[in-house]
Design an enzyme around this catalytic site. Structure first.
Site, PDB file in Angstrom:
ATOM      1  CE  LYS A   1      48.580  48.408  39.676  1.00 44.90           C
ATOM      2  NZ  LYS A   1      47.627  47.352  39.298  1.00 44.90           N
TER       3      LYS A   1
ATOM      4  CG  ASP B   1      51.154  45.216  38.956  1.00 49.71           C
ATOM      5  OD1 ASP B   1      51.690  46.092  38.252  1.00 49.71           O
ATOM      6  OD2 ASP B   1      49.934  45.140  39.171  1.00 49.71           O
TER       7      ASP B   1
END
Ligand code: ADP
Ligand code: ASP
Ligand code: MG
Length: 829
Positions: free
Chosen positions: A689, A685
């Site tokens: 980003k 995750d």
């Protein structure tokens, strides 16, 4: 007339006097007006004129039901009398109804016997509604203590019947009114709309919807300072609200504009209403009985309106039920007077021509006529051009039924460049083909002949092109997880404020979960929509979802993807291609394959926006900050940050007193982790980003380029359920505890961070920071971003704050929506 105080004439339409409560409302409105004498012209109660004419039709075709229908009509009025008036005041009205009922029954019996009704009979019967309505209002005003009187307009208003409709005999009518006034000094006078009499005293009417005309006639006779037409909408709207629900009230309009709109079918005002007002310069105001606080629309001369701001196009209207007569022939080229001959022929057979258009090649002439006159018009044309047809100079006279005329009307069109272009490009965008075009010589209107079946779509499309382009955004929300729900709640709460303060109208037209959707014109009770999906929703069909959002009558559309789905992200490109903007907190596209990402960003050059501020740092201004830096010419050399709210929490609270796996378990229990904590601990995750940030810096990396040091230890690999994983994670607790102790001994802290620099080197790992470092002082689920740039070389620019949670994430999405609205309105940067 009283020379010191001018009269104001108020006209109330049928919807404004639909029942006892409405009459009471009318009386209250009149009393709330500034003091001064009032003429009050009333229509029949709603639908009564239709019902009266229907009695005649029934009697004519020997349908016995005319008698019970008459009785029902009388009962409706009798009941209104009882509900409106105190017992003592009712008897005279009941007597009127009884007498008129007998008269009507007699007249209708004559129709029944003769199986026919003359126009005179119809006119007589049609007018009763106004007689009753005026007497009821007057009786109510008097019962409330007013010194009101009523006029039967058939005793005052004299009209000569004529081809162009009834013509007012002004001097005779003025004389009669003066005589009436000298016997009746009341300063609140209720007047029957619609009805009049011929010079011989035969009852007649001003034709359907004629009460507006009555209003302005009596305005002229009373030398009124203003005529107020009270109806059931806020004023003259930019289009018929039954066909264009997004129509808006126009503040001010010239007589010419109002005439033209009325001519082209805008039913709000009878076309002849303007005549008496124009002749005497009396302004007309259209107001809403149901919303008297709204100031309504004023109609006056262009001079009087002066600098009052007006749009170049005041309104749009359509006339349906049109046939096109198309005369084509090379023999017409250069022959003068062809159009005149055609007009002459049509005049002879009494066909009214709504519109004429001649191609500049003069090769064809096109006429729009009412459908009922179509065949007659074609025959007249064939006769008129008999010789030319015989010689082959005119090849064809075609009749095309099933058409509509669509008109845009506005005084300002002549001086505003590009009006025609906007009009026709809106039609083209909506896929409406245009059969003929005409521009009035006043340049106050542009009209197009289109297929009847296209007319509503066309009306909404041109309306959107002119009136709404800056204000309405059609919104679709995909995904009703925590973020989608929070967004719907925020939209519901803020929509009125946005509308009020920014004139921005966000219309949610579709909401979908992963399996079901709800569609609508503009969904209300947004926070309740997710719960309604299971009961009122239909199975999700992404094509239908998109079509609903991309409504051709609304100028701008956006889909908000609140899912985490790669499959949905794969659709962005086609949405952007179709002109639908995309806003999302879903990282799949921003961090997905580079080619796809480039295509999505490339859509910007075509005016389509792909916005994803909430993909990084939830509602924190991370991407906006980065973009500002890049666009203002700064050189971003490094971005470093705690990018995961979950892992921020874990390392902020873990002080070594509890085992690491316990802290993860606790974070999961609090709802801070994904359902499966491995999704957070894997580091993927954060890596996504980081890819999004890198690309924003101008470094085009792929997810695979990020060096990811995850937090899933060897012992926990291959675990089954999340529970099984947490149990196995405990096997690594001792090693983690030792690492923490060692770091703390050096007065440092552990933080799980992502770092990317301008060379494209990107890394996600567990790093150590001194206790006084900004990263060491984070609270709860804080995210922190440090931007090192040419300008911020010594000390980085830092953005810090809660970087997870449905509310703040939805707030970030909402922010993007507002940014988008600003861009498309040309106000944003
Ligand atoms: P009344 O009974 O007050 O005379 P009408 O029904 O005759 O009312 O006229 C008002 C209606 O006209 C509105 O309710 C609206 O539906 C319709 N209408 C059509 N075009 C327009 C327009 N351009 N502006 C306002 N109203 C319009
Ligand atoms: N009652 C008449 C009609 O319905 C006149 C009016 O209301 O304007 O046509
Ligand atoms: Mg009307």
């Amino acid at each position: 007339m009283d020379s010191t105080t001018r009269w104001v004439v108020h006209k109330f339409g049928g919807t404004s006097v639909a029942g006892a409560d409405r009459y009471r409302g009318v009386a209250a409105l009149l009393r709330a007006e500034p003091p001064g004498p009032q003429g009050v012209v009333v229509s029949a109660m709603s639908k009564v004129t239709d019902a009266l004419l229907d009695l005649v039709a029934r009697a004519r075709r020997r349908d016995e039901s005319y008698l019970p229908a008459l009785q029902a009509l009388l009962t409706r009025h009798g009941d209104t009398v009882d509900a409106l008036l105190p017992p003592a005041a009712r008897a005279p009205l009941h007597a009127v109804l009884e007498r008129d009922g007998r008269d009507l029954a007699d007249v209708l019996r004559g129709v029944w016997l003769g199986r026919s009704a003359s126009e005179l009979t119809e006119e007589l019967v049609a007018g009763y509604g106004e007689l009753w309505s005026a007497q009821m209002l007057c009786a109510h005003l008097r019962a409330e203590g007013d010194d009101a009187a009523w006029i039967d307009a058939r005793e005052v208003l004299v009209v000569h019947p004529g081809d162009g409709g009834p013509a007012v005999d002004w001097s005779e009518s003025a004389e009669r009114l003066a005589a009436w006034r000298s016997a009746n000094p009341a300063t609140r006078v209720v007047i029957t709309g619609f009805v009049a009499a011929t010079p011989e005293g035969v009852p007649t009417t001003l034709k359907r919807n004629g009460s507006d005309f009555s209003g302005s006639i009596f305005g002229a006779l009373f030398e009124a300072s203003e005529v107020v037409i009270w109806t059931d909408v806020d004023g003259v709207l930019s289009a018929d609200p039954r066909r264009v629900p997004e129509a808006v009230a126009v503040d001010a309009m010239s007589y010419d504009e109002a005439c033209e709109l009325a001519y082209f079918g805008a039913k709000v005002i009878h076309p002849r209403t303007m005549e008496p007002a124009v002749a005497r310069g009396i302004p007309l105001r259209i107001r809403n009985t149901f919303n008297p606080a709204h100031r309504g629309s004023v109609i006056a001369s262009a001079e009087r309106l002066g600098d009052t701001p007006r749009r170049p196009v005041a309104g749009f209207s359509t006339i349906d039920g049109i046939s096109l007569v198309n005369v084509e022939g090379t023999g017409m080229i250069g022959v003068p007077g062809v159009a005149q001959r055609l007009f002459g022929a049509l005049r002879e057979v009494v066909v009214s021509v709504v519109l004429i258009s001649q191609a500049s090649s003069e090769h064809s002439i096109c006429l729009a006529v009412p459908e009922a006159h179509g065949a007659r018009a074609r025959e007249a044309a064939l006769r008129a051009f008999g010789p030319e047809i015989a010689q082959g100079a005119i090849q064809s006279v075609h009749l095309i039924p099933g058409q509509s005329v669509l008109a845009a009307v506005g005084d300002g069109m002549a001086h505003t460049p590009g009006v025609a272009a906007t009009f026709f490009s809106a039609l083209a965008k909506a896929g409406v083909s245009v059969r003929a075009i005409a521009q009035g010589s006043s340049e106050r209107n542009i009209s197009a002949v289109i297929e009847r079946t296209d007319s509503t779509r066309a009306l909404r499309a041109v309306h959107a092109g002119f009136v709404l382009s800056e204000r309405v955004l059609s919104v679709g929300v995909l995904g009703v997880g925590a973020v989608g729900r929070a967004l719907l709640q925020q939209l519901e709460a803020q929509a009125p404020v946005l509308r009020e303060r920014l004139g921005l109208d966000l219309r949610v037209r579709a909401v979908a979960s992963s399996s079901r959707m709800i569609r609508g014109e503009a969904l209300t009770d947004l926070s309740g929509v997710p719960a309604r999906l299971s009961t009122q929703g239909e199975p999700l069909d992404l094509g239908a979802f998109e079509a609903q959002v991309r409504a051709s009558h609304l100028p701008h559309a956006v889909i908000v993807d609140c899912t985490a789905s790669d499959e949905v992200a794969a659709r962005y490109a086609s949405w952007l291609d179709a002109g639908v903007h995309v806003v999302t907190p879903n990282k799949r596209a921003g961090a997905g394959p580079l080619a796809r990402y480039r295509a999505l960003r490339g859509a910007e050059s075509r005016g389509r926006h792909f916005l994803y501020e909430a993909t990084v740092g939830a509602g924190l201004p991370v991407i906006a900050t980065l973009r500002d830096l890049v666009r203002t010419g700064d050189r971003v050399t490094r971005v470093e940050g705690v990018l995961s709210g979950t892992l921020s929490y874990v390392f902020n609270v873990w002080d070594g007193a509890r085992p690491f796996s316990e802290v993860v378990r606790d974070a999961r229990a609090k709802g801070y982790t994904e359902p499966d904590p491995r999704d957070d601990l894997s580091g993927m995750d954060v890596a996504r980003k980081l890819v999004i940030l890198a690309r924003e810096m101008g470094v085009e990396i792929e997810l695979g380029d990020v060096e990811v040091q995850g937090l899933i230890p060897e012992v926990a690999r291959g675990a089954g359920s999340p529970e099984d994983f947490l149990t196995r994670l405990a096997g690594d607790d001792a090693r983690m505890a030792a690492r923490l102790a060692e770091v703390r001994a050096r007065s440092k802290v552990l933080r799980y961070v992502g770092v990317v620099d301008h060379t494209g080197a990107a890394r996600v790992h567990l790093a150590e920071y001194p206790a006084e470092h900004a990263f060491a002082r984070l609270g709860a689920t804080d995210n922190i971003f440090a931007f090192t740039t040419a300008r911020y070389a010594e000390r980085p620019l830092v953005v810090q704050g809660p970087g997870a949670g449905p509310e703040v994430t939805a707030g970030g999405v909402f922010g993007d929506l507002l940014r988008l609205a600003g861009w498309i309105a040309g106000r944003g940067v």
